[in-house]
Design a protein around this motif. Structure first.
Motif, PDB file in Angstrom:
ATOM      1  N   VAL A  43       0.802  -1.234   0.000  1.00  0.00           N
ATOM      2  CA  VAL A  43       0.000   0.000   0.000  1.00  0.00           C
ATOM      3  C   VAL A  43       0.830   1.278   0.000  1.00  0.00           C
ATOM      4  CG1 VAL A  43      -1.808  -1.198   1.288  1.00  0.00           C
ATOM      5  CG2 VAL A  43      -0.170   0.239   2.527  1.00  0.00           C
ATOM      6  N   SER A  44       2.144   1.187   0.171  1.00  0.00           N
ATOM      7  CA  SER A  44       2.955   2.398   0.370  1.00  0.00           C
ATOM      8  C   SER A  44       2.867   3.380  -0.782  1.00  0.00           C
ATOM      9  CB  SER A  44       4.420   2.015   0.612  1.00  0.00           C
ATOM     10  OG  SER A  44       4.946   1.289  -0.489  1.00  0.00           O
ATOM     11  N   ARG A  45       2.658   2.898  -1.993  1.00  0.00           N
ATOM     12  CA  ARG A  45       2.594   3.797  -3.147  1.00  0.00           C
ATOM     13  C   ARG A  45       1.367   4.718  -3.095  1.00  0.00           C
ATOM     14  NH1 ARG A  45       4.415   5.021  -8.150  1.00  0.00           N
ATOM     15  NH2 ARG A  45       2.869   5.286  -9.812  1.00  0.00           N
ATOM     16  N   GLY A  46       0.404   4.387  -2.258  1.00  0.00           N
ATOM     17  CA  GLY A  46      -0.801   5.209  -2.168  1.00  0.00           C
ATOM     18  C   GLY A  46      -0.737   6.299  -1.120  1.00  0.00           C
ATOM     19  N   TRP A  47       0.458   6.657  -0.663  1.00  0.00           N
ATOM     20  CA  TRP A  47       0.615   7.636   0.426  1.00  0.00           C
ATOM     21  C   TRP A  47      -0.033   8.986   0.132  1.00  0.00           C
ATOM     22  CZ3 TRP A  47       3.089  12.072  -0.999  1.00  0.00           C
ATOM     23  CH2 TRP A  47       3.900  12.020  -2.137  1.00  0.00           C
ATOM     24  N   ALA A  48      -0.151   9.347  -1.146  1.00  0.00           N
ATOM     25  CA  ALA A  48      -0.686  10.671  -1.488  1.00  0.00           C
ATOM     26  C   ALA A  48      -2.205  10.718  -1.523  1.00  0.00           C
ATOM     27  CB  ALA A  48      -0.128  11.125  -2.840  1.00  0.00           C
ATOM     28  N   ILE A  49      -2.862   9.568  -1.486  1.00  0.00           N
ATOM     29  CA  ILE A  49      -4.329   9.549  -1.602  1.00  0.00           C
ATOM     30  C   ILE A  49      -4.995  10.385  -0.515  1.00  0.00           C
ATOM     31  CG2 ILE A  49      -6.392   8.083  -1.655  1.00  0.00           C
ATOM     32  CD1 ILE A  49      -4.576   5.812  -2.679  1.00  0.00           C
ATOM     33  N   PRO A  50      -4.624  10.236   0.770  1.00  0.00           N
ATOM     34  CA  PRO A  50      -5.331  11.002   1.813  1.00  0.00           C
ATOM     35  C   PRO A  50      -4.876  12.455   1.941  1.00  0.00           C
ATOM     36  CG  PRO A  50      -3.701   9.567   2.826  1.00  0.00           C
ATOM     37  CD  PRO A  50      -3.695   9.241   1.362  1.00  0.00           C
ATOM     38  N   THR A  51      -3.984  12.926   1.071  1.00  0.00           N
ATOM     39  CA  THR A  51      -3.585  14.338   1.149  1.00  0.00           C
ATOM     40  C   THR A  51      -4.601  15.249   0.472  1.00  0.00           C
ATOM     41  OG1 THR A  51      -2.313  14.271  -0.925  1.00  0.00           O
ATOM     42  CG2 THR A  51      -1.143  13.688   1.107  1.00  0.00           C
ATOM     43  N   ALA A  52      -5.525  14.683  -0.294  1.00  0.00           N
ATOM     44  CA  ALA A  52      -6.428  15.480  -1.125  1.00  0.00           C
ATOM     45  C   ALA A  52      -7.556  16.116  -0.314  1.00  0.00           C
ATOM     46  CB  ALA A  52      -7.020  14.604  -2.227  1.00  0.00           C
ATOM     47  N   THR A  53      -8.052  17.250  -0.840  1.00  0.00           N
ATOM     48  CA  THR A  53      -9.239  17.911  -0.293  1.00  0.00           C
ATOM     49  C   THR A  53     -10.165  18.260  -1.449  1.00  0.00           C
ATOM     50  OG1 THR A  53      -8.086  18.864   1.619  1.00  0.00           O
ATOM     51  CG2 THR A  53     -10.105  19.949   0.921  1.00  0.00           C
ATOM     52  N   ASP A  54     -11.416  17.820  -1.377  1.00  0.00           N
ATOM     53  CA  ASP A  54     -12.401  18.174  -2.397  1.00  0.00           C
ATOM     54  C   ASP A  54     -12.894  19.588  -2.120  1.00  0.00           C
ATOM     55  OD1 ASP A  54     -15.136  18.414  -3.670  1.00  0.00           O
ATOM     56  OD2 ASP A  54     -14.529  16.459  -4.434  1.00  0.00           O
ATOM     57  N   ILE A  55     -12.480  20.536  -2.955  1.00  0.00           N
ATOM     58  CA  ILE A  55     -12.693  21.947  -2.670  1.00  0.00           C
ATOM     59  C   ILE A  55     -14.176  22.315  -2.602  1.00  0.00           C
ATOM     60  CG2 ILE A  55     -12.436  22.572  -5.114  1.00  0.00           C
ATOM     61  CD1 ILE A  55     -11.190  25.194  -4.180  1.00  0.00           C
ATOM     62  N   ALA A  56     -14.990  21.796  -3.519  1.00  0.00           N
ATOM     63  CA  ALA A  56     -16.396  22.194  -3.572  1.00  0.00           C
ATOM     64  C   ALA A  56     -17.162  21.712  -2.347  1.00  0.00           C
ATOM     65  CB  ALA A  56     -17.038  21.664  -4.852  1.00  0.00           C
ATOM     66  N   PHE A  57     -17.053  20.413  -2.042  1.00  0.00           N
ATOM     67  CA  PHE A  57     -17.818  19.882  -0.920  1.00  0.00           C
ATOM     68  C   PHE A  57     -17.270  20.343   0.428  1.00  0.00           C
ATOM     69  CE2 PHE A  57     -19.890  17.002  -3.860  1.00  0.00           C
ATOM     70  CZ  PHE A  57     -21.171  16.976  -3.327  1.00  0.00           C
ATOM     71  N   SER A  58     -15.964  20.500   0.517  1.00  0.00           N
ATOM     72  CA  SER A  58     -15.398  21.016   1.768  1.00  0.00           C
ATOM     73  C   SER A  58     -15.889  22.432   2.036  1.00  0.00           C
ATOM     74  CB  SER A  58     -13.866  21.000   1.695  1.00  0.00           C
ATOM     75  OG  SER A  58     -13.383  19.683   1.648  1.00  0.00           O
ATOM     76  N   TYR A  59     -15.945  23.238   0.996  1.00  0.00           N
ATOM     77  CA  TYR A  59     -16.406  24.613   1.154  1.00  0.00           C
ATOM     78  C   TYR A  59     -17.877  24.640   1.562  1.00  0.00           C
ATOM     79  CZ  TYR A  59     -16.844  29.612   0.201  1.00  0.00           C
ATOM     80  OH  TYR A  59     -17.044  30.959   0.311  1.00  0.00           O
ATOM     81  N   LEU A  60     -18.692  23.791   0.954  1.00  0.00           N
ATOM     82  CA  LEU A  60     -20.107  23.728   1.297  1.00  0.00           C
ATOM     83  C   LEU A  60     -20.299  23.296   2.752  1.00  0.00           C
ATOM     84  CD1 LEU A  60     -23.098  23.830   0.485  1.00  0.00           C
ATOM     85  CD2 LEU A  60     -22.898  21.447  -0.242  1.00  0.00           C
ATOM     86  N   VAL A  61     -19.601  22.230   3.168  1.00  0.00           N
ATOM     87  CA  VAL A  61     -19.714  21.745   4.540  1.00  0.00           C
ATOM     88  C   VAL A  61     -19.175  22.791   5.510  1.00  0.00           C
ATOM     89  CG1 VAL A  61     -18.940  19.976   6.180  1.00  0.00           C
ATOM     90  CG2 VAL A  61     -19.633  19.318   3.862  1.00  0.00           C
ATOM     91  N   GLY A  62     -18.104  23.478   5.130  1.00  0.00           N
ATOM     92  CA  GLY A  62     -17.558  24.532   5.972  1.00  0.00           C
ATOM     93  C   GLY A  62     -18.573  25.628   6.242  1.00  0.00           C
ATOM     94  N   ARG A  63     -19.345  25.985   5.253  1.00  0.00           N
ATOM     95  CA  ARG A  63     -20.381  27.011   5.439  1.00  0.00           C
ATOM     96  C   ARG A  63     -21.507  26.491   6.333  1.00  0.00           C
ATOM     97  NH1 ARG A  63     -20.628  31.295   0.992  1.00  0.00           N
ATOM     98  NH2 ARG A  63     -22.825  31.434   1.586  1.00  0.00           N
TER      99      ARG A  63
END
Length: 425
Positions: free
Chosen positions: A132-152
């Protein structure tokens, strides 16, 4: 709130529809689903998935390659446009001292998930870590649209934490593009082809952007620039984009990033108003007009991206799923909080007025919604042939990206527990 919901509707609901359809289809009839994903459009073509036949390299254009490697380049171009404006333009959101603490928090929001993901994988043993080590970057992502909506929803539209979250999400997009380019090549690097893409970008900028403006010096009517804009429009940049994309494919970098060198060359507005600003829709510069023109195509592309990538059988859920979720739900909040605190206090960069230190943790929870980019990284990190015992690692990691929607519920609960006071104006 209307504009935010409108943006989410345009760019994410079709994506979710495609993902849900894929989940149902893959669990009802997995064979027909995978036949659809791997459907060959053109065999032995100039673009497509490379494979060796009798010692020669052939490319097969499949439906999956068309969407993930060709058409998703338009999605990443839009993301790059927002990052470019945030960095380079007057009043860009990632310029100046106001962006310092969010940028530090973004760094923590990327390093935290990596540490948690790889740390837990190491604890599970060398076999799991190697798989699984090659997948280290997967959890670094942030979905900008949904995060912004939930943040509001959590903070209210007028809370300073919402703007902080948006800055973090934009910077996270920039970091994600860099990670994809550097750490997930599709083959051995061929620098001459990367140089070709850069040369194409330079040529289209000089000939159709810089040169007409230089020739218009002293001419208030700007006749040369106007002629280029009205007669040639976006065509020089479209041709350059195709050439740059091909250069990326041949260079070994992921071709979905192939339009990134072209985005900065397109004539743009003098000021940035922000991705969710009402004024953004009234800008008439060529870069914004191209973005508006891509709106409908990208909506359809995201639907097919969800359809072709989210088809995971529930039996594939396993340790990679929980590692991705742990990276997002544990590493992201901790990383944002620790690095944000260090920036705000020891480094004396401060927090926005009206924002508490504990709000950093809530922001980290909201930013843990990975989804779109996390799903994309999962599809490129593993080739589908890697298994951990009986579990397909790619499918299991994709499921973690899909389950990251649970961060929305976590964020709302944490916001209540930490007594976030909503500010609506």
């Amino acid at each position: 709130m209307y504009r935010v919901w409108n943006f989410v509707t345009n760019y994410s609901l079709l994506l979710i529809a495609g993902a849900l359809l894929a989940l149902v289809w893959a669990n009802i009839d997995p064979h027909s689903y995978h036949d659809f994903v791997d459907f060959v459009i053109i065999d032995d073509f100039i673009v497509g998935h490379a494979h060796e036949v009798n010692g020669e390299i052939h490319r097969t254009l499949t439906l999956h390659y068309l969407v993930n490697d060709v058409l998703m380049a338009l999605f990443f171009a839009i993301a790059a446009k927002e990052v470019w404006e945030a960095v380079i333009l007057q009043n860009g959101s990632l310029r100046g001292k106001k962006a310092a603490t969010p940028l530090f928090a973004t760094l923590g929001g990327m390093l935290g998930p990596i540490c948690v993901y790889l740390g837990l994988a190491a604890i599970l043993g060398s076999t799991t870590f190697d798989a699984v080590s090659r997948g280290w970057a997967i959890p670094t992502a942030t979905d900008i649209a949904f995060s912004y909506l939930v943040g509001r929803i959590v903070f209210g539209a007028g809370h300073p934490a919402v703007r902080f979250l948006l800055l973090l999400a934009i910077a996270d997009d920039a970091g994600g593009l860099i990670i994809l380019a550097i750490f997930y090549p599709t083959g051995e690097m061929a620098m001459e082809w990367l140089g070709f893409s850069m040369l194409v970008a330079l040529a289209v900028f000089v000939l159709f952007n810089w040169l007409p403006r230089m020739m218009d010096r002293g001419d208030q009517l700007r006749q040369k620039s106007t002629w280029v804009r009205t007669k040639l429009s976006f065509w020089p940049y479209l041709i350059a984009a195709c050439l740059s994309w091909y250069g990326f494919q041949e260079s070994g970098l992921h071709p979905a990033l192939g339009l990134l060198p072209i985005v900065p060359t397109i004539p743009h507005a003098d000021r940035a108003f922000g991705i969710f600003s009402e004024a953004e829709q009234y800008l008439t510069d060529l870069l914004n007009q191209i973005e508006h023109g891509l709106k409908l195509p990208v909506e359809v592309i995201l639907f097919f991206f969800g359809l072709l990538n989210a088809g995971v059988e529930f039996s594939s859920i396993g340790s990679p799923t929980w590692l991705v979720l742990a990276g997002l739900l544990i590493g992201k909040p901790l990383g944002v909080t620790i690095f944000g605190y260090v920036a705000a206090y020891p480094l004396k960069l401060g927090l926005p007025a009206g924002m508490r230190t504990v709000d950093l943790f809530v922001i980290g929870c909201v930013a843990a919604i990975g989804f779109t980019v996390a799903l994309f990284v999962a599809s490129v990190a593993f080739d589908g042939s890697v298994h951990l015992e009986t579990i397909n690692v790619q499918d299991a990691a994709k499921m973690g990206a899909l389950f990251s929607f649970g961060a929305a519920i976590v964020s709302i609960v944490v916001g209540k527990l930490l007594r976030v006071e909503k500010q609506h104006s």
